[in-house]
Design an enzyme around this catalytic site. Sequence first.
Site, PDB file in Angstrom:
ATOM      1  N   LYS A  94     -10.693 -24.922  18.883  1.00 32.82           N
ATOM      2  CA  LYS A  94     -10.977 -25.118  20.324  1.00 32.82           C
ATOM      3  C   LYS A  94     -12.317 -24.505  20.719  1.00 32.82           C
ATOM      4  CE  LYS A  94      -8.513 -24.435  24.729  1.00 32.82           C
ATOM      5  NZ  LYS A  94      -7.249 -23.917  25.311  1.00 32.82           N
ATOM      6  N   VAL A 136      -2.302 -25.962  32.494  1.00 31.80           N
ATOM      7  CA  VAL A 136      -1.801 -25.148  33.603  1.00 31.80           C
ATOM      8  C   VAL A 136      -2.288 -25.675  34.958  1.00 31.80           C
ATOM      9  CG1 VAL A 136      -1.584 -23.074  32.205  1.00 31.80           C
ATOM     10  CG2 VAL A 136      -3.729 -23.487  33.382  1.00 31.80           C
ATOM     11  N   CYS A 178      -6.676 -28.938  24.951  1.00 28.33           N
ATOM     12  CA  CYS A 178      -6.408 -28.517  26.328  1.00 28.33           C
ATOM     13  C   CYS A 178      -7.655 -28.363  27.189  1.00 28.33           C
ATOM     14  CB  CYS A 178      -5.573 -27.245  26.315  1.00 28.33           C
ATOM     15  SG  CYS A 178      -4.691 -27.021  27.883  1.00 28.33           S
ATOM     16  N   GLU A 196      -0.616 -28.062  22.067  1.00 27.80           N
ATOM     17  CA  GLU A 196      -1.407 -26.888  21.652  1.00 27.80           C
ATOM     18  C   GLU A 196      -0.456 -25.742  21.275  1.00 27.80           C
ATOM     19  OE1 GLU A 196      -3.500 -25.372  25.065  1.00 27.80           O
ATOM     20  OE2 GLU A 196      -4.807 -24.064  23.896  1.00 27.80           O
TER      21      GLU A 196
HETATM   22  C1  ACM Z   1      -5.425 -24.168  28.276  1.00 24.53           C
HETATM   23  O1  ACM Z   1      -6.537 -24.440  27.821  1.00 24.53           O
HETATM   24  N1  ACM Z   1      -4.390 -23.957  27.509  1.00 24.53           N
HETATM   25  C2  ACM Z   1      -5.235 -24.086  29.731  1.00 24.53           C
END
Ligand code: ACM
Length: 277
Positions: free
Chosen positions: A107, A167, A140, A36
Site C-alpha cells: 500500500k 471507513v 483501500c 484489506e
Molecule cells: C484504510 O485505508 N483502510 C482506510
Amino acid sequence: MGFVQGRPRFGRTAENLERGLALAEGMDADLAVLPELWSSGYVFSSRGELAALAEDAATGPTARALRAAARRRRRHYVAGFPEMHRGRFFNSAMLVGPAGVKAVYRKLHLFEREQEWFEPGDLGLAVHRVGPARVGLLICFDWRFPEAARTLALMGADVIAHPSNLVFPDAQWAMRTRALENRVYTVTANRTGADDRPAGRVAFTGRSQVVDPAGRVLARAGRGESCARAARCDLDAARDKGITPLTHLFRSRRPGFYRTLVAPVGAARRRTRRRVG
Ligand code: ACM
C-alpha cells in the site's frame, strides 16, 4: 470477477482465511478479491502484536491458503495481509493463481495510525495478467489519490482490484469516478463490522462493489452483509478508451501541463511565487 465481503475476527488468521475462502467458494468468477488485512484484522495495539500476525508473502498462511484454493478452483485470488519482509512491515495484498503467488502490492498511501504500524509501500504500481485480463492492485485509502488509478490505467489495466477496510462513506462513489475517468473495471472488496481493540475502535462501511468502465455498479453488497458477489467483465469495454468517436481518453490528455502533479509538495507553490513575483 467478484468480491468477498465479511468481518474477520482480529488475530484469528486461520479462521479468517477459511471463512473468506468459504464465502468465495461458490462464486462464479475468474478473480475473487478479499478485503484489506483480511487474515489479521485492522487495528493493531502494538508492534509486537503486528509482528506476531505478520506473514511472509511467499510462505505465510495467506499465501498457503490462497494457493490451495487457486489450484482447487483453477482461478485467481487477491487478498490483503500484513507482510513482514526482512524485519519491515507493510500493509500488502497478494495476487495468487494456480501456479502460486504472482505479485505483491504494498500500500502506497497509508491511512491514519497505519503510519505507526507499517512502512509506505516501496514496490510501486504494476499490472499483471489474469487469463486474458490485465489486473492492477490498489489498497483501500489509495482510492483518495486519483494518480494511482490513472497510473494503472495508463499501464494497461483493465481491472483494478481494491481490497479495502473503508471507513469513509464516500469511497464507494469515488471509486465509481475512478472507474469512469479511466474506463476500467474496479472491484472493491470491503469489510464489515468494527475492530474494537485496546488501541481504539474503527468501524467499516461494507457496500463492496464491482463497477464497470462507465461508472455503473454491476454488483453491490449491503453495509453489514457477509457475502460474495460477481459480475461479468467485457474486456473490450475497458480497452476502448474512446469517450466519443473523436475524443480519446488517453490521447486527449495534456501531460505537459500536469508537471505539478508529480512535483514534491511545495515545489509548485514556490514556482508560482517566483513567477508572480
Ligand atoms: C484504510 O485505508 N483502510 C482506510
